[in-house]
Design a protein around this motif. Structure first.
Motif, PDB file in Angstrom:
ATOM      1  N   THR A 140       0.856  -1.218   0.159  1.00 40.71           N
ATOM      2  CA  THR A 140       0.196   0.030  -0.149  1.00 40.71           C
ATOM      3  C   THR A 140       0.835   1.363   0.200  1.00 40.71           C
ATOM      4  O   THR A 140       0.659   2.329  -0.514  1.00 40.71           O
ATOM      5  N   GLY A 183      -1.574  -4.704   2.648  1.00 33.56           N
ATOM      6  CA  GLY A 183      -1.463  -3.814   3.806  1.00 33.56           C
ATOM      7  C   GLY A 183      -0.703  -4.214   4.800  1.00 33.56           C
ATOM      8  O   GLY A 183       0.336  -5.085   4.690  1.00 33.56           O
ATOM      9  N   VAL A 200      -1.325  -0.794  14.775  1.00 31.09           N
ATOM     10  CA  VAL A 200      -1.501  -0.769  13.447  1.00 31.09           C
ATOM     11  C   VAL A 200      -2.615  -1.772  13.077  1.00 31.09           C
ATOM     12  O   VAL A 200      -3.306  -1.277  12.039  1.00 31.09           O
ATOM     13  N   LYS A 202      -5.536  -1.612  14.049  1.00 30.67           N
ATOM     14  CA  LYS A 202      -6.798  -1.043  14.118  1.00 30.67           C
ATOM     15  C   LYS A 202      -7.205   0.016  12.706  1.00 30.67           C
ATOM     16  O   LYS A 202      -8.259   0.466  12.195  1.00 30.67           O
ATOM     17  N   ARG A 203      -6.075  -0.245  11.951  1.00 25.76           N
ATOM     18  CA  ARG A 203      -6.257   0.617  10.626  1.00 25.76           C
ATOM     19  C   ARG A 203      -7.095  -0.184   9.705  1.00 25.76           C
ATOM     20  O   ARG A 203      -7.953   0.459   9.180  1.00 25.76           O
ATOM     21  N   PRO A 204      -6.876  -1.526   9.475  1.00 25.58           N
ATOM     22  CA  PRO A 204      -7.696  -2.117   8.574  1.00 25.58           C
ATOM     23  C   PRO A 204      -9.118  -2.376   9.159  1.00 25.58           C
ATOM     24  O   PRO A 204      -9.457  -2.468  10.365  1.00 25.58           O
ATOM     25  N   MET A 205     -10.081  -2.233   8.341  1.00 31.47           N
ATOM     26  CA  MET A 205     -11.363  -2.182   8.600  1.00 31.47           C
ATOM     27  C   MET A 205     -11.716  -3.883   9.240  1.00 31.47           C
ATOM     28  O   MET A 205     -12.625  -3.839   9.873  1.00 31.47           O
ATOM     29  N   ASN A 239      -5.479  -5.784   1.811  1.00 28.76           N
ATOM     30  CA  ASN A 239      -5.257  -4.811   3.000  1.00 28.76           C
ATOM     31  C   ASN A 239      -6.095  -4.827   4.093  1.00 28.76           C
ATOM     32  O   ASN A 239      -6.232  -4.062   4.884  1.00 28.76           O
ATOM     33  N   SER A 242      -7.734  -1.329   4.626  1.00 24.51           N
ATOM     34  CA  SER A 242      -6.975  -0.303   5.180  1.00 24.51           C
ATOM     35  C   SER A 242      -6.879   0.734   3.904  1.00 24.51           C
ATOM     36  O   SER A 242      -6.587   2.002   4.334  1.00 24.51           O
TER      37      SER A 242
END
Length: 244
Positions: A140, A183, A200, A202-205, A239, A242
């Motif tokens: 990404t 990602g 980190v 927490k960033r991907p859905m 990813n 994200s």
């Protein structure tokens, strides 16, 4: 098994994503040719395989002559390559103003130059074999820039995307060239503490880090002419949401 008897090269197979890709191809019956910069890593990967009859080689991906020599060996021993997954790569973060010429060259030589010349050697053999598949690994960071300070890394991965799209044009119609763009993934390259990993993630859905196996499944899919035979020049984003 989609790859039964087919010669498949995996670079960076000594650990992380490359190891997972090698294991996934073995389950599909591939004749494996594995390379890495680490002899120890390759030995560990082979120890996990059911079939130990694989070609392995410690190859400095920055050395074009070494790449061509090893790929010639693969062809001599097993026949022309029909698929390659270029998983070799490095990550060294540094603020833009602190990136030295040595760090720039080190990163670009491994992440872009080496993959270019592995593609060149593999596609030469694929033409002889009547076709094949190339899957390169981007990031990404190569699509929207690196969140952590690593402009040199992002540049190398953006280059992989541009390279792959260009090779898809030149390799058509018999050779498909695609990209997996991971990602945040829980491999040694992430270089994060457990606390950093939780942050980190927490960033991907989907609420977690990716795994090497997630990426291996994507590589296998794009490599499979039965499942992805009408896909070339594409970037498959793996990813967790994200980047959408």
């Amino acid at each position: 098994m989609s790859f039964k008897g087919k010669v498949v090269v995996v670079t960076g197979a000594g650990g992380g994503m490359g190891r997972a890709v090698a294991l996934a191809f073995e389950k599909e019956g591939a004749k494996l040719a594995l390379t890495d910069a680490s002899a120890v890593g390759l030995e560990e990967t082979v120890s996990l395989l059911q079939d130990k009859d694989v070609i392995t080689g410690v190859v400095d991906i920055r050395n074009v002559a070494a790449i061509r020599e090893w790929m010639t060996k693969v062809k001599t021993v097993s026949g022309p390559v029909q698929a390659i997954a270029n998983c070799a790569g490095v990550w060294r973060d540094a603020p833009f103003q602190e990136v030295s010429e040595d760090l720039w060259d080190f990163t670009l030589d491994i992440n872009l130059k080496g993959n270019f010349f592995f593609c060149q050697a593999a596609m030469e053999q694929m033409i002889e074999a009547g076709g094949g598949s190339v899957v390169n690994i981007a990031s990404t960071a190569g699509e929207y820039g690196s969140i952590r300070a690593a402009a040199h890394y992002a540049a190398s991965k953006g280059g992989i995307i541009a390279l792959s799209k260009s090779l898809a044009r030149e390799g058509a119609p018999s050779i498909r060239v695609n990209v997996v763009s991971p990602g945040p993934t829980d491999t040694p390259m992430l270089a994060a503490t457990e606390d950093e990993k939780r942050e980190v993630a927490k960033r991907p859905m989907v609420g977690r880090l990716g795994t090497a196996e997630d990426m291996a499944a994507a590589v296998l899919y794009l490599s499979d002419p039965k499942k992805a035979g009408y896909i070339t020049g594409e970037v498959l984003r793996v990813n967790g949401g994200s980047l959408i």
